[in-house]
Scaffold this motif. Sequence first.
Motif, PDB file in Angstrom:
ATOM      1  N   ASN A  32     -22.167 119.291   4.840  1.00 33.35           N
ATOM      2  CA  ASN A  32     -22.619 118.303   5.822  1.00 33.35           C
ATOM      3  C   ASN A  32     -21.475 117.478   6.407  1.00 33.35           C
ATOM      4  O   ASN A  32     -21.712 116.553   7.176  1.00 33.35           O
ATOM      5  CB  ASN A  32     -23.635 117.351   5.175  1.00 33.35           C
ATOM      6  CG  ASN A  32     -24.933 118.051   4.817  1.00 33.35           C
ATOM      7  OD1 ASN A  32     -25.296 119.062   5.428  1.00 33.35           O
ATOM      8  ND2 ASN A  32     -25.635 117.549   3.813  1.00 33.35           N
ATOM      9  N   SER A  33     -20.247 117.816   6.023  1.00 34.36           N
ATOM     10  CA  SER A  33     -19.090 117.080   6.515  1.00 34.36           C
ATOM     11  C   SER A  33     -18.697 117.566   7.911  1.00 34.36           C
ATOM     12  O   SER A  33     -19.301 118.495   8.459  1.00 34.36           O
ATOM     13  CB  SER A  33     -17.905 117.253   5.562  1.00 34.36           C
ATOM     14  OG  SER A  33     -17.415 118.587   5.620  1.00 34.36           O
ATOM     15  N   ASP A  34     -17.666 116.946   8.461  1.00 39.96           N
ATOM     16  CA  ASP A  34     -17.170 117.340   9.779  1.00 39.96           C
ATOM     17  C   ASP A  34     -16.009 118.325   9.706  1.00 39.96           C
ATOM     18  O   ASP A  34     -15.341 118.581  10.701  1.00 39.96           O
ATOM     19  CB  ASP A  34     -16.723 116.087  10.554  1.00 39.96           C
ATOM     20  CG  ASP A  34     -17.906 115.188  10.909  1.00 39.96           C
ATOM     21  OD1 ASP A  34     -19.001 115.733  11.160  1.00 39.96           O
ATOM     22  OD2 ASP A  34     -17.730 113.955  10.913  1.00 39.96           O
TER      23      ASP A  34
ATOM     24  N   SER B  72     -18.961 126.568   1.583  1.00 42.21           N
ATOM     25  CA  SER B  72     -19.077 125.243   0.968  1.00 42.21           C
ATOM     26  C   SER B  72     -19.395 125.362  -0.514  1.00 42.21           C
ATOM     27  O   SER B  72     -18.861 124.611  -1.338  1.00 42.21           O
ATOM     28  CB  SER B  72     -20.167 124.433   1.674  1.00 42.21           C
ATOM     29  OG  SER B  72     -19.861 124.235   3.038  1.00 42.21           O
TER      30      SER B  72
ATOM     31  N   LYS C 181     -18.431 123.231   7.801  1.00 48.99           N
ATOM     32  CA  LYS C 181     -19.629 122.595   8.346  1.00 48.99           C
ATOM     33  C   LYS C 181     -20.739 123.615   8.602  1.00 48.99           C
ATOM     34  O   LYS C 181     -20.576 124.553   9.373  1.00 48.99           O
ATOM     35  CB  LYS C 181     -19.294 121.867   9.647  1.00 48.99           C
ATOM     36  CG  LYS C 181     -20.444 121.015  10.173  1.00 48.99           C
ATOM     37  CD  LYS C 181     -20.001 120.186  11.365  1.00 48.99           C
ATOM     38  CE  LYS C 181     -21.127 119.279  11.850  1.00 48.99           C
ATOM     39  NZ  LYS C 181     -20.700 118.444  12.995  1.00 48.99           N
TER      40      LYS C 181
END
Length: 295
Positions: free
Chosen positions: A193-195, A206, A200
């Motif tokens: 959920n990061s940039d 991830s 992403k």
Amino acid sequence: WKREKRLRCPCVALRKKEMSENKIVRAQLTPMENLLVGAVGGTLETTLQMPLLTLKFATQEGRPLPKRLPEWYRGLGIQAGTLAPITAFQVMVNGMLERTVTGGKRNLSDIETIGCAMIAGGTSATLYGPVDLIMIQQQKLQKGVFDTVKYIYSNFGIPNGIFRGFVSTVVRESIYTGGYLGIAPVLTKTIMNSDIGYFKGKEFASGLAGSVMAGVFAALLTHPADTSKTCMQADLECKTYPTARAAFFDHVKNKGIGSLYKGGLARTTRLCGAFFIVSMLREKVIQFKTSQQSA
């Protein structure tokens, strides 16, 4: 002003979408479902990574490495046959704790996720401690499973034999299980959920990154306890290491703190692989069940 409003709209829409997704209550697995996930995941990761376990034990004990391929898999039966139920037990207890904490009506917070996992791991030491000891002695004595158990019980009994190294196992398993059922999923969610462009929205990448980070972290914290436990369990006669604490300080005094991380590379690699396999398998099952309930 109108141009600024148009530029902000996509961001606002994206935030609303994320908030909506966060409100979805994820499905919680039943005890039987958790048992199956743990059994499959435990069997798979142990079978694939058994040579790493053999390398870790041999390095920690200072004995020669196996020379033939079958010897690298000696103890696979006891390890896979009992690790699968142990992993299943950990996953099941973790699921029961999650349901108790949330009542099945909300999602867990990150702290709750890690806490439930650590408690589940600590309880599993009653199973995992004897399993490790039997496998260590099996490889040392070159005996079969039943002959090894008979030898340990006949000569050393239960408290000083079968359950030797129990406290160290509690410490190790609390952090270990907190890693693959707590820290790894939390990190995976955070990274996805990061940039960060590469990660992403990419669950596999991830998950791999989160598992590696959690695996390295858990290995650094638990390996000294694991090394002390392994030496203690290998020395049933208490000739050199009567306790895990004695093994710890003996290593620090005579061999340096680096000796506590013997076999560290093999174990760290194994932890990263185990974290990824089991945590991702459970996540996929939860996602599937959630989608079925939402349909």
